[in-house]
Design a protein around this motif. Structure first.
Motif, PDB file in Angstrom:
ATOM      1  N   CYS A 119      -4.287   2.518  -5.230  1.00 15.68           N
ATOM      2  CA  CYS A 119      -3.217   2.121  -4.315  1.00 15.68           C
ATOM      3  C   CYS A 119      -2.468   0.891  -4.821  1.00 15.68           C
ATOM      4  O   CYS A 119      -3.114  -0.078  -5.180  1.00 15.68           O
ATOM      5  N   HIS A 132      -2.018  -3.311  -3.695  1.00 14.68           N
ATOM      6  CA  HIS A 132      -3.388  -3.360  -3.164  1.00 14.68           C
ATOM      7  C   HIS A 132      -4.406  -3.512  -4.296  1.00 14.68           C
ATOM      8  O   HIS A 132      -5.291  -4.345  -4.242  1.00 14.68           O
ATOM      9  N   GLY A 146      -6.331  -3.177   5.746  1.00 16.10           N
ATOM     10  CA  GLY A 146      -5.736  -2.508   4.593  1.00 16.10           C
ATOM     11  C   GLY A 146      -6.543  -2.521   3.319  1.00 16.10           C
ATOM     12  O   GLY A 146      -6.368  -1.647   2.482  1.00 16.10           O
ATOM     13  N   HIS A 180       0.835  -1.204   0.000  1.00 10.30           N
ATOM     14  CA  HIS A 180       0.000   0.000   0.000  1.00 10.30           C
ATOM     15  C   HIS A 180       0.870   1.253   0.000  1.00 10.30           C
ATOM     16  O   HIS A 180       2.023   1.208   0.402  1.00 10.30           O
TER      17      HIS A 180
HETATM   18 ZN   LIG Z   1      -4.007   0.310  -0.060  1.00  8.02          ZN
END
Ligand SMILES: [Zn+2]
Length: 202
Positions: free
Chosen positions: A176, A159, A93, A42
Motif C-alpha cells: 500500500c 503507507h 490505517g 493509502h
Molecule cells: Zn494502507
C-alpha cells in the motif's frame, strides 16, 4: 458498546462533497489546528475498486469490528471526498500491517508518533487497476501543497514507507499504496524535506 454509538455506526453516512479549493484550504487549516505532522497515503487494495468511503467504513467497523475506520478521508475517483473519522483522532490505517501502538511491555519502540493522532490518513479509490484517476492525482497534489503551506514541516508518504519496528526492513509490511509516493512527490516538485521516505531513515 453504547447503543448510541452503535446506531451512529450503522446509520450515519460519512459527510461527502467535492474537494474544491475552498474545502482543501479548510481541511489544511483544520489539520494545522489539530497538530497534524504526518500524512500516510493509502489505496483500497483492490484493483478497479469502484467503491465508496461509506462502504469501506461499514466493512471496517461492522464486519471487522474496528473501533475506528482506517482512514480519516476517502477520495473517490471523481474528486468526491468522504470524511470517515475526525481529523486528529486515532484511525487504524496502519494497524493491519504490524505493530502500531506503544505497549509498556514491548521491547520495540513505538511508531505511534508517525501513525497515531498526529497522522492524517487518506485513502484513494483505485480506478484504473491499482492506480488513481488524473482528477484524484491533481486534487491530492493540490491538497498536499496547501498542507505544506499551512504546516511547513509536514511529512507525506505512502503507507509502506512508514515505520514498523517489528519488520526486518523497519517499514510497514504492505504494498500500500502500490507505488513510490516519495518519487511521485519529488517529480511533482515537492521538496524532499516534505517526503517522509527521504527524511525518515531507519
Ligand atoms: Zn494502507
Amino acid at each position: 458498546m453504547k447503543i448510541n454509538s452503535f446506531l451512529r455506526r450503522m446509520f450515519v453516512k460519512p459527510k461527502a462533497y467535492f474537494l474544491t479549493h475552498e474545502a482543501i484550504v479548510r481541511i489544511a487549516k483544520e489539520a494545522k489546528g489539530k497538530g497534524i505532522r504526518y500524512l500516510p497515503l493509502h489505496y483500497v487494495g483492490v484493483a478497479n475498486a469502484d467503491t465508496s468511503g461509506e462502504a469501506i467504513t461499514r466493512y471496517h467497523k461492522n464486519t471487522l469490528g474496528w473501533k475506528a475506520d482506517g482512514y480519516h478521508l476517502f477520495l473517490n475517483h471523481d474528486g468526491i471526498i468522504e470524511e470517515l473519522e475526525p481529523i486528529g483522532t486515532r484511525a487504524n490505517g496502519c494497524r493491519a500491517s504490524g505493530r502500531s501502538w506503544w505497549n509498556r511491555w514491548s521491547k520495540f519502540p513505538s511508531n505511534e508518533e508517525y501513525i497515531g493522532i498526529k497522522a492524517l490518513h487518506i485513502c484513494f479509490e483505485t480506478i484504473v487497476g491499482y492506480k488513481m484517476s488524473s482528477t484524484q492525482e491533481r486534487l491530492l497534489l493540490e491538497l498536499f501543497r496547501e498542507l505544506i503551506r499551512q504546516i511547513p514541516n509536514i511529512l507525506i508518504g505512502g503507507h509502506r514507507e512508514f515505520p514498523d519496528y517489528e519488520n526486518w526492513n523497519k517499514r510497514q509490511n504492505t504494498l500500500c499504496p502500490g507505488f513510490s509516493v516519495s518519487d511521485w512527490l519529488k517529480d511533482a516538485g515537492i521538496l524532499k524535506s516534505n517526503c517522509f521516505y527521504e527524511v525518515w531513515k531507519p
